[in-house]
Design an enzyme around this catalytic site. Sequence first.
Site, PDB file in Angstrom:
ATOM      1  N   LYS A 166      -5.017 -15.700  33.273  1.00 52.06           N
ATOM      2  CA  LYS A 166      -6.487 -15.678  33.184  1.00 52.06           C
ATOM      3  C   LYS A 166      -6.955 -14.643  32.159  1.00 52.06           C
ATOM      4  CE  LYS A 166      -6.922 -14.551  37.541  1.00 52.06           C
ATOM      5  NZ  LYS A 166      -5.508 -14.414  37.912  1.00 52.06           N
ATOM      6  N   ARG A 168     -12.992 -14.254  44.701  1.00 58.83           N
ATOM      7  CA  ARG A 168     -11.637 -14.273  45.251  1.00 58.83           C
ATOM      8  C   ARG A 168     -11.597 -14.921  46.630  1.00 58.83           C
ATOM      9  NH1 ARG A 168      -9.088 -11.167  41.314  1.00 58.83           N
ATOM     10  NH2 ARG A 168      -7.079 -10.525  42.105  1.00 58.83           N
ATOM     11  N   ARG A 184       5.113  -7.873  32.614  1.00 59.21           N
ATOM     12  CA  ARG A 184       3.799  -7.634  31.984  1.00 59.21           C
ATOM     13  C   ARG A 184       3.602  -6.155  31.634  1.00 59.21           C
ATOM     14  NH1 ARG A 184      -1.697  -9.229  34.801  1.00 59.21           N
ATOM     15  NH2 ARG A 184      -0.838  -8.021  36.520  1.00 59.21           N
ATOM     16  N   ARG A 228       1.419  -1.966  35.215  1.00 64.78           N
ATOM     17  CA  ARG A 228       0.450  -1.754  36.285  1.00 64.78           C
ATOM     18  C   ARG A 228       1.137  -1.396  37.593  1.00 64.78           C
ATOM     19  NH1 ARG A 228      -3.811  -6.672  36.037  1.00 64.78           N
ATOM     20  NH2 ARG A 228      -3.356  -6.655  38.254  1.00 64.78           N
ATOM     21  N   ARG A 246       0.247 -10.390  46.721  1.00 64.89           N
ATOM     22  CA  ARG A 246      -0.881 -10.962  45.956  1.00 64.89           C
ATOM     23  C   ARG A 246      -0.819 -12.491  45.954  1.00 64.89           C
ATOM     24  NH1 ARG A 246       0.420  -7.704  40.896  1.00 64.89           N
ATOM     25  NH2 ARG A 246      -1.163  -8.850  39.734  1.00 64.89           N
TER      26      ARG A 246
HETATM   27  P1  AP5 Z   1      -2.292 -12.201  32.579  1.00 59.19           P
HETATM   28  O1  AP5 Z   1      -3.157 -12.861  31.555  1.00 59.19           O
HETATM   29  O2  AP5 Z   1      -2.336 -10.737  32.701  1.00 59.19           O
HETATM   30  O3  AP5 Z   1      -2.529 -12.898  34.004  1.00 59.19           O
HETATM   31  P2  AP5 Z   1      -3.771 -12.820  34.972  1.00 59.19           P
HETATM   32  O4  AP5 Z   1      -3.942 -14.196  35.521  1.00 59.19           O
HETATM   33  O5  AP5 Z   1      -4.949 -12.215  34.294  1.00 59.19           O
HETATM   34  O6  AP5 Z   1      -3.157 -11.871  36.080  1.00 59.19           O
HETATM   35  P3  AP5 Z   1      -3.691 -10.579  36.845  1.00 59.19           P
HETATM   36  O7  AP5 Z   1      -2.493  -9.908  37.454  1.00 59.19           O
HETATM   37  O8  AP5 Z   1      -4.558  -9.733  35.975  1.00 59.19           O
HETATM   38  O9  AP5 Z   1      -4.450 -11.206  37.976  1.00 59.19           O
HETATM   39  P4  AP5 Z   1      -4.736 -10.566  39.284  1.00 59.19           P
HETATM   40  O10 AP5 Z   1      -5.659 -11.609  39.768  1.00 59.19           O
HETATM   41  O11 AP5 Z   1      -3.655 -10.196  40.178  1.00 59.19           O
HETATM   42  O12 AP5 Z   1      -5.302  -9.129  38.875  1.00 59.19           O
HETATM   43  P5  AP5 Z   1      -6.732  -8.509  38.887  1.00 59.19           P
HETATM   44  O13 AP5 Z   1      -6.758  -7.434  37.879  1.00 59.19           O
HETATM   45  O14 AP5 Z   1      -7.785  -9.557  38.868  1.00 59.19           O
HETATM   46  O15 AP5 Z   1      -0.787 -12.697  32.296  1.00 59.19           O
HETATM   47  C1  AP5 Z   1       0.304 -12.198  33.021  1.00 59.19           C
HETATM   48  C2  AP5 Z   1       1.523 -12.019  32.099  1.00 59.19           C
HETATM   49  O16 AP5 Z   1       1.950 -13.304  31.641  1.00 59.19           O
HETATM   50  C3  AP5 Z   1       1.252 -11.192  30.828  1.00 59.19           C
HETATM   51  O17 AP5 Z   1       2.385 -10.428  30.519  1.00 59.19           O
HETATM   52  C4  AP5 Z   1       1.004 -12.251  29.745  1.00 59.19           C
HETATM   53  O18 AP5 Z   1       1.343 -11.763  28.465  1.00 59.19           O
HETATM   54  C5  AP5 Z   1       1.916 -13.369  30.211  1.00 59.19           C
HETATM   55  N1  AP5 Z   1       1.400 -14.703  29.888  1.00 59.19           N
HETATM   56  C6  AP5 Z   1       0.114 -15.134  29.990  1.00 59.19           C
HETATM   57  N2  AP5 Z   1       0.011 -16.439  29.640  1.00 59.19           N
HETATM   58  C7  AP5 Z   1       1.284 -16.839  29.332  1.00 59.19           C
HETATM   59  C8  AP5 Z   1       1.857 -18.102  28.916  1.00 59.19           C
HETATM   60  N3  AP5 Z   1       1.093 -19.195  28.734  1.00 59.19           N
HETATM   61  N4  AP5 Z   1       3.179 -18.158  28.719  1.00 59.19           N
HETATM   62  C9  AP5 Z   1       3.967 -17.049  28.901  1.00 59.19           C
HETATM   63  N5  AP5 Z   1       3.492 -15.831  29.274  1.00 59.19           N
HETATM   64  C10 AP5 Z   1       2.163 -15.741  29.508  1.00 59.19           C
HETATM   65  O19 AP5 Z   1      -6.778  -7.879  40.351  1.00 59.19           O
HETATM   66  C11 AP5 Z   1      -5.951  -6.793  40.719  1.00 59.19           C
HETATM   67  C12 AP5 Z   1      -6.337  -6.341  42.117  1.00 59.19           C
HETATM   68  O20 AP5 Z   1      -7.711  -5.886  42.127  1.00 59.19           O
HETATM   69  C13 AP5 Z   1      -6.293  -7.415  43.213  1.00 59.19           C
HETATM   70  O21 AP5 Z   1      -5.001  -7.563  43.751  1.00 59.19           O
HETATM   71  C14 AP5 Z   1      -7.313  -6.866  44.213  1.00 59.19           C
HETATM   72  O22 AP5 Z   1      -6.742  -5.831  44.976  1.00 59.19           O
HETATM   73  C15 AP5 Z   1      -8.371  -6.242  43.330  1.00 59.19           C
HETATM   74  N6  AP5 Z   1      -9.468  -7.172  43.009  1.00 59.19           N
HETATM   75  C16 AP5 Z   1      -9.821  -7.642  41.778  1.00 59.19           C
HETATM   76  N7  AP5 Z   1     -10.870  -8.460  41.877  1.00 59.19           N
HETATM   77  C17 AP5 Z   1     -11.196  -8.508  43.192  1.00 59.19           C
HETATM   78  C18 AP5 Z   1     -12.178  -9.221  43.930  1.00 59.19           C
HETATM   79  N8  AP5 Z   1     -13.048 -10.057  43.321  1.00 59.19           N
HETATM   80  N9  AP5 Z   1     -12.227  -9.044  45.269  1.00 59.19           N
HETATM   81  C19 AP5 Z   1     -11.368  -8.214  45.891  1.00 59.19           C
HETATM   82  N10 AP5 Z   1     -10.398  -7.531  45.262  1.00 59.19           N
HETATM   83  C20 AP5 Z   1     -10.311  -7.679  43.921  1.00 59.19           C
END
Ligand code: AP5
Length: 208
Positions: free
Chosen positions: A13, A88, A127, A154, A165
Amino acid sequence: MNIVLLGAPGAGKGTQAQKLIEDYRLTHISTGDLLRQAIKAGTPLGLQAQSYMDSGNLVPDELVVGLLKERLAQSDAQHGFVLDGFPRNTAQAEILDASLAEMGYTLDAALLVDVDHEVIIKRLSNRRACKTCGYTATAEVISCPRCSGEMYQRSDDTPESITQRLAVYTEQTSPLIEYYRTQGKLKSVDGDRPVDEVYAEIKVLLGL
Ligand code: AP5
């Protein structure tokens, strides 16, 4: 254009959001990034959020919703936004619908980046993100291609947290696929392909 990105942690994403905001001057609103900034700044909210994030659980809605509303109210959101990591769960989706209506915004699409969990575990273990600007890449990238900042792993990209997660995603977030399908807003892309291929299809799906 205002869109929500859906998909499991590590589906790509953030990676796709980076491309959309660069090409179409949209505002990237990532609740994960907002929470990590709060932790870095040592705010009371950040201190409360950290243990939930490290263990792979959702931060309570009452902490996240305020952050999101504050960010949406900033003027740059008027030119279009990509919401990444919010909503979420169904309660957050309903709050988002109400907030957008209040602010006069329309959601154009909810885009699901669909990737198998086995692929995700490998991706998240490998990552790295930029300490300065948050740019996301893989372990092979030593310094940030955007700002030359230092890359780091991270604290929630541990095997235990990744497993949790994914479980939280299945239980609490995946019902949103049906939520947005019912609204006629769901679009889905196979995210298990090279980044640029995924992006090309996203542009077609969004009519860009
Ligand atoms: P990346 O693009 O980083 O993936 P992502 O989907 O953005 O993953 P996140 O880990 O950021 O999502 P998340 O939902 O866990 O984290 P968030 O920060 O929102 O890609 C991942 C890897 O793959 C990278 O190395 C990239 O280079 C590689 N890649 C990408 N596309 C590729 C492809 N096509 N082919 C090969 N490689 C590829 O949330 C973190 C925490 O915050 C949560 O666990 C929660 O505790 C809290 N939080 C955040 N938002 C909320 C909410 N709304 N409510 C409650 N808690 C929340």
